[in-house]
Scaffold this active site. Structure first.
Site, PDB file in Angstrom:
ATOM      1  N   TRP A 178      20.969  54.048  56.095  1.00  0.00           N
ATOM      2  CA  TRP A 178      19.984  54.895  56.789  1.00  0.00           C
ATOM      3  C   TRP A 178      19.216  55.802  55.832  1.00  0.00           C
ATOM      4  CZ3 TRP A 178      21.190  59.674  55.323  1.00  0.00           C
ATOM      5  CH2 TRP A 178      22.532  59.954  55.047  1.00  0.00           C
ATOM      6  N   ASN A 179      19.691  55.955  54.581  1.00  0.00           N
ATOM      7  CA  ASN A 179      19.056  57.010  53.761  1.00  0.00           C
ATOM      8  C   ASN A 179      17.746  56.572  53.135  1.00  0.00           C
ATOM      9  OD1 ASN A 179      20.387  55.289  52.057  1.00  0.00           O
ATOM     10  ND2 ASN A 179      21.208  56.887  50.733  1.00  0.00           N
TER      11      ASN A 179
ATOM     12  N   PRO B 269      19.492  46.551  59.942  1.00  0.00           N
ATOM     13  CA  PRO B 269      19.277  47.903  59.442  1.00  0.00           C
ATOM     14  C   PRO B 269      20.326  48.854  60.018  1.00  0.00           C
ATOM     15  CG  PRO B 269      17.687  47.417  61.156  1.00  0.00           C
ATOM     16  CD  PRO B 269      18.474  46.166  60.942  1.00  0.00           C
TER      17      PRO B 269
ATOM     18  N   GLU C 233      25.582  47.171  46.729  1.00  0.00           N
ATOM     19  CA  GLU C 233      25.085  48.442  46.170  1.00  0.00           C
ATOM     20  C   GLU C 233      25.804  49.534  46.931  1.00  0.00           C
ATOM     21  OE1 GLU C 233      22.265  46.756  43.458  1.00  0.00           O
ATOM     22  OE2 GLU C 233      23.247  48.687  43.672  1.00  0.00           O
TER      23      GLU C 233
ATOM     24  N   GLU D 200      32.271  61.771  47.547  1.00  0.00           N
ATOM     25  CA  GLU D 200      30.806  61.666  47.561  1.00  0.00           C
ATOM     26  C   GLU D 200      30.307  62.615  48.655  1.00  0.00           C
ATOM     27  OE1 GLU D 200      29.105  57.931  48.946  1.00  0.00           O
ATOM     28  OE2 GLU D 200      27.601  58.079  47.379  1.00  0.00           O
TER      29      GLU D 200
HETATM   30  N1  LIG Z   1      24.146  51.867  45.758  1.00  0.00           N
HETATM   31  C1  LIG Z   1      23.046  52.017  46.487  1.00  0.00           C
HETATM   32  O1  LIG Z   1      21.956  51.513  46.175  1.00  0.00           O
HETATM   33  C2  LIG Z   1      23.131  52.830  47.741  1.00  0.00           C
HETATM   34  C3  LIG Z   1      21.935  53.192  48.355  1.00  0.00           C
HETATM   35  C4  LIG Z   1      22.020  53.938  49.545  1.00  0.00           C
HETATM   36  C5  LIG Z   1      23.242  54.311  50.090  1.00  0.00           C
HETATM   37  N2  LIG Z   1      24.380  53.935  49.444  1.00  0.00           N
HETATM   38  C6  LIG Z   1      25.667  54.367  49.968  1.00  0.00           C
HETATM   39  O2  LIG Z   1      25.707  54.214  51.408  1.00  0.00           O
HETATM   40  C7  LIG Z   1      26.501  55.250  51.981  1.00  0.00           C
HETATM   41  C8  LIG Z   1      25.698  55.980  53.017  1.00  0.00           C
HETATM   42  O3  LIG Z   1      25.010  55.077  53.822  1.00  0.00           O
HETATM   43  P1  LIG Z   1      25.612  54.682  55.224  1.00  0.00           P
HETATM   44  O4  LIG Z   1      26.269  55.844  55.881  1.00  0.00           O
HETATM   45  O5  LIG Z   1      24.561  53.957  55.977  1.00  0.00           O
HETATM   46  O6  LIG Z   1      26.749  53.652  54.789  1.00  0.00           O
HETATM   47  P2  LIG Z   1      27.626  52.730  55.733  1.00  0.00           P
HETATM   48  O7  LIG Z   1      28.380  51.908  54.800  1.00  0.00           O
HETATM   49  O8  LIG Z   1      28.335  53.495  56.776  1.00  0.00           O
HETATM   50  O9  LIG Z   1      26.559  51.799  56.519  1.00  0.00           O
HETATM   51  C9  LIG Z   1      25.680  50.990  55.795  1.00  0.00           C
HETATM   52  C10 LIG Z   1      25.275  49.836  56.701  1.00  0.00           C
HETATM   53  O10 LIG Z   1      26.439  49.083  56.995  1.00  0.00           O
HETATM   54  C11 LIG Z   1      26.549  48.916  58.404  1.00  0.00           C
HETATM   55  N3  LIG Z   1      27.966  48.821  58.730  1.00  0.00           N
HETATM   56  C12 LIG Z   1      28.876  49.816  58.843  1.00  0.00           C
HETATM   57  N4  LIG Z   1      30.098  49.304  59.136  1.00  0.00           N
HETATM   58  C13 LIG Z   1      29.933  47.938  59.202  1.00  0.00           C
HETATM   59  C14 LIG Z   1      30.793  46.831  59.472  1.00  0.00           C
HETATM   60  N5  LIG Z   1      32.091  47.021  59.737  1.00  0.00           N
HETATM   61  N6  LIG Z   1      30.279  45.578  59.453  1.00  0.00           N
HETATM   62  C15 LIG Z   1      28.972  45.377  59.203  1.00  0.00           C
HETATM   63  N7  LIG Z   1      28.092  46.378  58.938  1.00  0.00           N
HETATM   64  C16 LIG Z   1      28.580  47.635  58.945  1.00  0.00           C
HETATM   65  C17 LIG Z   1      25.860  50.119  58.993  1.00  0.00           C
HETATM   66  O11 LIG Z   1      25.479  49.842  60.313  1.00  0.00           O
HETATM   67  C18 LIG Z   1      24.685  50.260  58.048  1.00  0.00           C
HETATM   68  O12 LIG Z   1      23.673  49.353  58.416  1.00  0.00           O
HETATM   69  C19 LIG Z   1      26.867  56.172  50.842  1.00  0.00           C
HETATM   70  O13 LIG Z   1      28.148  55.867  50.379  1.00  0.00           O
HETATM   71  C20 LIG Z   1      25.839  55.847  49.762  1.00  0.00           C
HETATM   72  O14 LIG Z   1      26.332  56.146  48.480  1.00  0.00           O
HETATM   73  C21 LIG Z   1      24.350  53.206  48.276  1.00  0.00           C
HETATM   74  O1  LIG Z   2      20.333  55.969  47.552  1.00  0.00           O
HETATM   75  C1  LIG Z   2      20.073  55.153  46.747  1.00  0.00           C
HETATM   76  C2  LIG Z   2      18.704  54.649  46.475  1.00  0.00           C
HETATM   77  O2  LIG Z   2      18.914  53.425  45.870  1.00  0.00           O
HETATM   78  C3  LIG Z   2      17.940  55.648  45.661  1.00  0.00           C
HETATM   79  S1  LIG Z   2      16.547  54.987  44.898  1.00  0.00           S
HETATM   80  O3  LIG Z   2      15.579  54.640  45.959  1.00  0.00           O
HETATM   81  O4  LIG Z   2      16.961  53.756  44.203  1.00  0.00           O
HETATM   82  O5  LIG Z   2      16.044  55.993  43.966  1.00  0.00           O
END
Ligand SMILES: NC(=O)c1ccc[n+]([C@@H]2O[C@H](COP(=O)([O-])OP(=O)(O)OC[C@H]3O[C@@H](n4cnc5c(N)ncnc54)[C@H](O)[C@@H]3O)[C@@H](O)[C@H]2O)c1
Ligand SMILES: O=C[C@H](O)CS(=O)(=O)O
Length: 484
Positions: free
Chosen positions: A156-157, A181, A256, A388
């Site tokens: 979502w971010n 999404p 990621e 985190e």
């Molecule tokens: N490395 C990167 O590029 C990156 C970028 C953005 C966010 N993140 C990470 O994502 C986390 C925050 O985002 P978030 O709260 O959306 O993460 P999340 O893992 O809770 O959810 C991410 C996605 O996964 C889906 N999801 C959740 N549980 C699932 C399941 N059991 N099966 C299938 N899909 C499922 C959600 O609906 C959402 O679409 C943080 O840890 C952040 O560090 C990483």
């Molecule tokens: O939250 C992670 C995103 O990947 C940040 S960025 O858009 O790559 O800067």
């Protein structure tokens, strides 16, 4: 809300070129995190909808793959042009559903344009190899071919750019995609899908599944053997679940995941530059990004000076509804996020951290707005060191030596992004050798673009997005040997 924004806020999802309701007829609400108001109801889909999308994606991919790389490139470039033409609208929809400031939202949509345009060009560079024969009379070559149907699950971010960063290379490679999404922010994906349709991306090549929970949809995406690739961005916890679920069909994986970024400031650093870097990467998206500085490690000699300057710089920021032009930072995504950050801060204070400023939400503008917070005298023994935070909280640790700083920085299971401010050239090379992170910024805090390999090591993920490497995540190598 202006007419174009209303037009691109979809209440159905795109599957096989049709805007559909859920087979069950179920819907769920999408809320504006700044006001709590409902924006729209979207389909609440499940296994049957997902299975349909996967089957249509398989049929469509066979035709998409028959298009030449040039034809795919032209369509992707048209998509990038349409996204650019609708930048303001897409940014407004992004801020409405995610809350970030309009300035940050425009930056995110611009990043999407750059990724789509980059991979439109990369589509033309999927070359193979002709090998020196390994035996007399052989003609041997390697072809790179699209992996097939791709499942993309996004957070979502960054509800706009995380779609572009996955879909663009997948389509450039000749794959088709089923996107799920995040439940809180599906509208950016749906708006991008509408523009993809206008750009001429054929029916079934790009499909969106909206759902109030990822579980059921995710299980089908992971278990269905037609899906040959999963590209996931989200938490490490969910990444592990999905990896396990994909094991039975041995899918190609890109993960990621979460981060715990150290932000190191040495005594010899340009202090003003370091403070500006901290503002840029600690409070980016109100602290809700995977690459946010999560642990600020500041050397003894400048520790108090750094905190004073950081506090001064925070005074220039303004929390508020992201649509308001003077808002620099928006709310946290939902009530759960507020509670999580609140408990992290309270626990750190109970364990001995010093609250310099903030520490709670701002009641005068709403419960979703967590104030810019500085915690000082934080120690590695506190729980916050390995957590985190995902909020606008600067946890500031003190260190004495370079060796101690590197040891502390590396003492985490994560390995996504890291940052260091120093003028010492020898130290810079030692850091580039010893830091266990996929990405390291030296005297800079914002280093992501479509041209660089974005990704982490250890439990921050597998694979890279962007750069000349990004398209390989959606290709398989096929070796052919012809005996004359
Ligand atoms: N490395 C990167 O590029 C990156 C970028 C953005 C966010 N993140 C990470 O994502 C986390 C925050 O985002 P978030 O709260 O959306 O993460 P999340 O893992 O809770 O959810 C991410 C996605 O996964 C889906 N999801 C959740 N549980 C699932 C399941 N059991 N099966 C299938 N899909 C499922 C959600 O609906 C959402 O679409 C943080 O840890 C952040 O560090 C990483
Ligand atoms: O939250 C992670 C995103 O990947 C940040 S960025 O858009 O790559 O800067």
């Amino acid at each position: 809300m202006n007419k174009e924004v209303t037009e691109f806020i979809k209440d159905k999802t795109l599957i096989n070129g049709q805007w559909l309701e859920a087979i069950s007829g179920k819907k769920y609400p999408v809320f504006n995190p700044a006001t709590g108001e409902q924006i729209v109801l979207v389909p609440d889909m499940g296994q049957a909808d997902t299975r349909l999308a996967i089957e249509k994606a398989e049929q469509a991919q066979k035709l998409w793959l028959k298009q030449t790389a040039k034809q795919r490139s032209i369509i992707l470039k048209r998509w990038a042009q349409l996204v650019e033409a609708h930048l303001e609208t897409l940014a407004t929809i992004l801020t409405l559903e995610q809350g970030k400031s309009l300035a940050e939202a425009k930056g995110e949509v611009t990043s999407s344009i750059n990724y789509i345009d980059w991979f439109a060009n990369e589509a033309m560079r999927v070359n193979g190899d002709v090998l020196p024969p390994s035996a007399a009379g052989n003609f041997e070559f390697v072809k790179k071919r699209a992996v097939g149907v791709v499942a993309a699950i996004t957070p979502w971010n960054f509800p706009n750019s995380m779609i572009a960063r996955k879909v663009a290379p997948a389509l450039a490679a000749g794959c088709s995609v089923v996107i799920k999404p995040a439940e809180d922010t599906p509208l950016s994906a749906l708006a991008l899908a509408a523009l993809a349709e206008q750009a001429g991306i054929p029916a079934g090549v790009l499909n969106v599944i909206t759902a109030s929970s990822g579980h059921e949809v995710g299980q089908e995406l992971c278990a269905n053997p037609i899906v040959r690739k999963l590209s996931f961005t989200g938490s490490t916890e969910v990444g592990k679940i999905l990896s396990r679920q994909c094991a039975d069909t041995v899918k190609k994986l890109s993960l990621e995941l979460g981060g715990n970024a150290p932000f190191m400031v040495f005594d010899d650093a340009d202090l003003d530059a370091a403070v500006q870097g901290a503002i840029a990467i600690k409070f980016y998206n109100s602290g809700q990004t995977c690459i946010c500085a999560n642990r600020l490690l500041v050397q003894d000699g400048i520790y108090e000076a750094f905190i004073v300057k950081l506090q001064e710089a925070l005074g220039k920021l303004r929390l508020g509804n992201g649509l308001q032009p003077d808002s620099t930072h928006g709310p946290l995504i939902n009530e759960k996020a507020i509670q999580k950050v609140d408990s992290i801060v309270n626990q750190a204070i109970e364990q001995g951290a010093r609250l310099v400023q903030g520490g709670s939400y701002l009641p005068e503008i709403g419960k979703q707005f967590f104030n810019f917070t500085i915690l000082a005298d934080v120690t590695p023994e506190m729980d916050v060191f390995k957590t985190e935070i995902f909020g606008p909280v600067a946890a500031v640790y003190r260190f004495k030596s370079e060796e101690e700083a590197i040891r502390l920085a590396n003492s985490t299971n994560y390995g996504l992004a890291a940052y260091a401010y120093t003028e010492d050239k020898g130290r810079i090379f030692r850091l580039s050798d010893q830091m266990e992170y996929g990405m390291l910024g030296i005297n800079t805090a914002r280093f992501v673009s479509e041209t660089v390999p974005f990704g982490g090591v250890k439990e921050s993920g597998i694979g890279r997005e962007g750069s000349v490497h990004g398209i390989d995540e959606f290709l398989e190598m096929h070796y052919v040997c012809i005996k004359n």
